[in-house]
Every structure is written in C-alpha cells, then in structure tokens.
Design a protein around this motif. Structure first.
Motif, mmCIF file in Angstrom:
data_model
loop_
_atom_site.group_PDB
_atom_site.id
_atom_site.type_symbol
_atom_site.label_atom_id
_atom_site.label_comp_id
_atom_site.label_asym_id
_atom_site.label_seq_id
_atom_site.Cartn_x
_atom_site.Cartn_y
_atom_site.Cartn_z
ATOM 1 N N TYR A 178 -6.620 3.439 2.544
ATOM 2 C CA TYR A 178 -6.831 2.006 2.707
ATOM 3 C C TYR A 178 -6.965 1.682 4.194
ATOM 4 N N ALA A 232 -8.010 -9.615 -0.158
ATOM 5 C CA ALA A 232 -8.274 -8.274 -0.696
ATOM 6 C C ALA A 232 -8.757 -8.411 -2.136
ATOM 7 N N ILE A 264 -5.390 -5.421 -5.578
ATOM 8 C CA ILE A 264 -4.454 -5.342 -4.451
ATOM 9 C C ILE A 264 -3.638 -6.626 -4.345
ATOM 10 N N VAL A 316 0.813 -1.222 0.000
ATOM 11 C CA VAL A 316 0.000 0.000 0.000
ATOM 12 C C VAL A 316 0.844 1.269 0.000
ATOM 13 N N LYS A 350 -2.043 7.326 3.901
ATOM 14 C CA LYS A 350 -2.312 6.339 2.855
ATOM 15 C C LYS A 350 -3.164 5.193 3.393
ATOM 16 N N ALA A 351 -3.058 4.924 4.711
ATOM 17 C CA ALA A 351 -3.762 3.778 5.276
ATOM 18 C C ALA A 351 -3.982 3.962 6.770
ATOM 19 N N SER A 400 -14.429 -4.824 6.071
ATOM 20 C CA SER A 400 -14.532 -4.997 4.620
ATOM 21 C C SER A 400 -15.960 -5.261 4.174
ATOM 22 N N GLU A 447 -13.180 -2.890 -1.567
ATOM 23 C CA GLU A 447 -12.099 -2.591 -2.507
ATOM 24 C C GLU A 447 -10.941 -1.836 -1.869
ATOM 25 N N ARG A 448 -11.115 -1.325 -0.620
ATOM 26 C CA ARG A 448 -10.023 -0.567 0.001
ATOM 27 C C ARG A 448 -9.554 -1.195 1.319
ATOM 28 N N THR A 449 -9.932 -2.464 1.567
ATOM 29 C CA THR A 449 -9.519 -3.156 2.788
ATOM 30 C C THR A 449 -8.589 -4.314 2.456
#
Length: 391
Positions: free
Chosen positions: A194, A246, A250, A107, A161-162, A215, A222-224
């Motif tokens: 994320y 994921a 990813i 990520v 970012k996460a 999720s 889509e972002r986990t």
C-alpha cells in the motif's frame, strides 16, 4: 511498579513543538512550528461565529458530517481526477495526524515493515512504531532530494506492507515528479504494498512544479490511502480537520479504527469550513501566488545574506546549512538561536535517519513584515552565533 509500555522507549517529545516552547520562553520569532500568523478566509470565520449561536454542538456522524463529506468529495474529485463517493470513500479525522495514524493501523499488523523516505516528518516513525510495525528508511539525496530506484527496490524486497509518501515533502519542500511517482507505483504493485500519502501541502506548489496524486496513476487507486487536512490550505492549523480518501474496502476498516481512536472530529468546525470547500479555482490560484511571494521574499533574502539553503518546490520550508558555525549539536544551535538571535528553528536531525547535524528547518508561512523581521535577525546571526560566550 511494573514497567510502562516499551513502544515509547525510543521516543522524545516532539522536537518541533519543543522548539515552539523554547521560542516562547525567549520571546523569539517562531519559524519552527509551521503555522501562519495571518487569518483564515473570512467566509469560514463568519460561518463559525454564526454556528456558535445555532450549532451543531453535539457529535456528528463519527466518520464525518454529511455535508462536510459531500463538499470535500466534490472538491477532491475535481483535483484528484476521479469521482469520490462521500459515503463510502471518506473518513473525516482529527487532523492529518490522526489520519496518518488511522491509516497505519488500518493497513499494518505488528511485525510488518513500512518504508519511509528520509528526511521525513517526525510523526511517521512514531506512527509506524506505535502500530507495532518496523520502519525501513530510504534516503533522499540532496540537493534535489531524489531517491535511488535500486535502493528503493531493495527496501521493497524486504516485503513491506506499505510506503509513506509525503508530497510535497516536509521538511525538504520536494515535489515528486511523475516519473518518480511511477517508479514508486510500479514497485508498490510489483511487491503488493500500500501507499499512505501525506498531501497536506497539495495546493502550495511553486511553478513549474506540479502536484500529482499517486492515486491517479494506473492501478494505484485501490492501494492508496490519501491522507490530508484543511490546516495549510485554509490557514486553520488549530481546527484539526483531516481526512482519509481510499477505496470502500479500505475505508470500511479505517472507519472502525477512527471510531475507537477519537469518535469524531469537531462538529461545529466541520460545519464552519464547508464554505471554504466550495471555493472556486480563484482561491487556490491566489493561495499559490501568495505563497510564491512569501517564498521569494524569504529565499531571496537568504541569498542576499549569503546563507546556504535548500530551494523548495512546494510546501513552505527551507533547510538552512549551519556548518560554518562549528556546532556539534544542531539542537544546541537552535536553542542558542532562540536565545541570542530571537529566532525559532527546528534541528534538522529530528527529520533524518542519517547522522545529520548541520541543517535547521525554517518556515515562511508568515506575513511579509514577519519575514522581513526574520531576515533582519538572521543578518546578525553570524556575529552572535560564532561568539558562543556572548549572552
């Protein structure tokens, strides 16, 4: 000689694993490092014995043996509430420790920021730093370890970012509510971040609490990056089998990271654990009942001894308040606890970004008789720990 890498300048060795070594040094009962003293399910040890003679003994497919991924996908599809493709949405890793590191490197870029709730499992900060990213800490406030939504959004405004989410939480035993997860999810979507989860205690939950996969919330699949392992669920912490689940986009990158980190998890162990992945609901219900009994024995025993502690909603840890003993250093307290009382614990300061030195972590993933032994030792703790000169 030229200097070594700057990445590890702020690191020590793992405090948790150090306390295991200290426990061994003093022959102390080890309630520090979270592994059980009871056997895994017989179905998988029998299968492992058979595999010792027949194999496989060579590399599996780097991102996981086919039958392992298929069994895992079937099991997790049932619990995560969606259909998981074993070929495009799973990477098998060497424990959740590698899963978290591979997810972080998938990520983040050097210089990115990553949100971590404090207290936190000690590896998270190291994972972020080793990836070249920068941790941003958000406190969880005791005794219920809730976060302030405004503080969390302030962290998101730094363009991370996460976010790392340990649910159920180590070391607090907190289980995040649906409303808390919704707040996190909404902020992740709003600020395009994320979420990397650590859900190794997903099946160790105490009623009326419920484990909810973030999720599964709208817009989060889509972002986990859902990281977990089989260590706690099947009492095989030494097998080092973990995974990332994921989206295909990813996972395509995570496969590459994993391939160059470790090549692959142990082929014989992947094969041996397949029967466990196909257990029915009765196994997980029984697991929850057994851990509820262990928790009740330990927590009720601490209450009888009038030792202040947190009350876990999941996982198998408590934080014990040691304020009354007058130690400035919880590390020194834990060393004396092993030497004088014969009990291993983890200094709470290793889990907090904030200056905390009045808590220690104990775990109760032990047989009933082990927990009763631990409580007997804790009964003598006040006398032995208040007199520091006593050998």
């Amino acid at each position: 000689m030229r200097p070594l890498s700057d990445r590890t300048k702020g690191f020590t060795d793992s405090v948790i694993r150090r306390m295991t070594r200290i426990s061994m040094q003093y022959n102390a009962l080890n309630l520090s490092q979270g592994f059980p003293d009871f056997d895994p399910p017989k179905e998988i040890t029998d299968r492992l014995a058979a595999i010792a003679g027949t194999g496989p003994h060579q590399y599996s497919v780097t991102w996981g043996a086919q039958n392992f991924r298929e069994a895992l996908a079937e099991k997790q599809s049932r619990y995560m509430g969606r259909s998981i493709d074993p070929n495009t949405e799973i990477v098998t890793t060497c424990g959740s420790t590698e899963a978290m590191m591979a997810a972080m490197m998938t990520v983040t870029n050097p210089g990115d920021k990553v949100i971590i709730f404090s207290p936190f499992y000690e590896n998270y900060g190291a994972d972020v730093i080793l990836s070249g990213a920068e941790p941003v800490y958000v406190p969880l406030c005791p005794p219920e370890f809730r976060f302030d939504p405004n503080e969390l959004e302030a962290a998101f405004k730094q363009n991370p970012k996460a976010l790392i989410l340990c649910n159920p939480s180590n070391p607090t035993g907190k289980v995040f509510t649906r409303e808390e997860l919704r707040i996190i999810a909404d902020l992740a979507k709003k600020y395009d971040a994320y979420v990397i989860t650590d859900e190794v205690y997903e099946h160790i939950i105490y009623a009326p609490n419920e484990h909810i996969y973030i999720s599964s919330l709208p817009g989060m699949e889509e972002r986990t990056l859902s990281c977990s392992s089989l260590s706690k669920t099947y009492s095989i912490t030494g097998w080092r089998l973990g995974y990332i689940i994921a989206s295909p986009e990813i996972i395509d990158t995570a496969k590459k990271v994993h391939d160059f980190l470790t090549v692959g998890a142990a082929a014989p162990l992947q094969e041996a654990v397949v029967p466990a992945l196909r257990f029915g609901e009765d196994y997980y219900r029984h697991l929850q009942e057994e851990y509820t009994e262990r928790r009740d024995i330990f927590v009720n025993g601490l209450d009888d001894l009038k030792l202040p502690h947190t009350n876990p909603e999941g996982a198998y840890y408590i934080l014990l308040d040691i304020s009354e003993y007058g130690y400035e250093s919880d590390v020194s307290f834990c060393e004396d606890l092993a030497r004088k009382v014969g009990l291993g614990a983890v200094p709470g300061s290793s889990f907090f970004r904030e200056p905390v030195s009045h808590l220690i972590r104990l775990h109760f993933a032990k047989k009933k008789e082990t927990l009763l032994d631990a409580l007997n030792r804790l009964e003598a703790m006040r006398l032995k720990m208040k007199n520091r000169m006593q050998p």
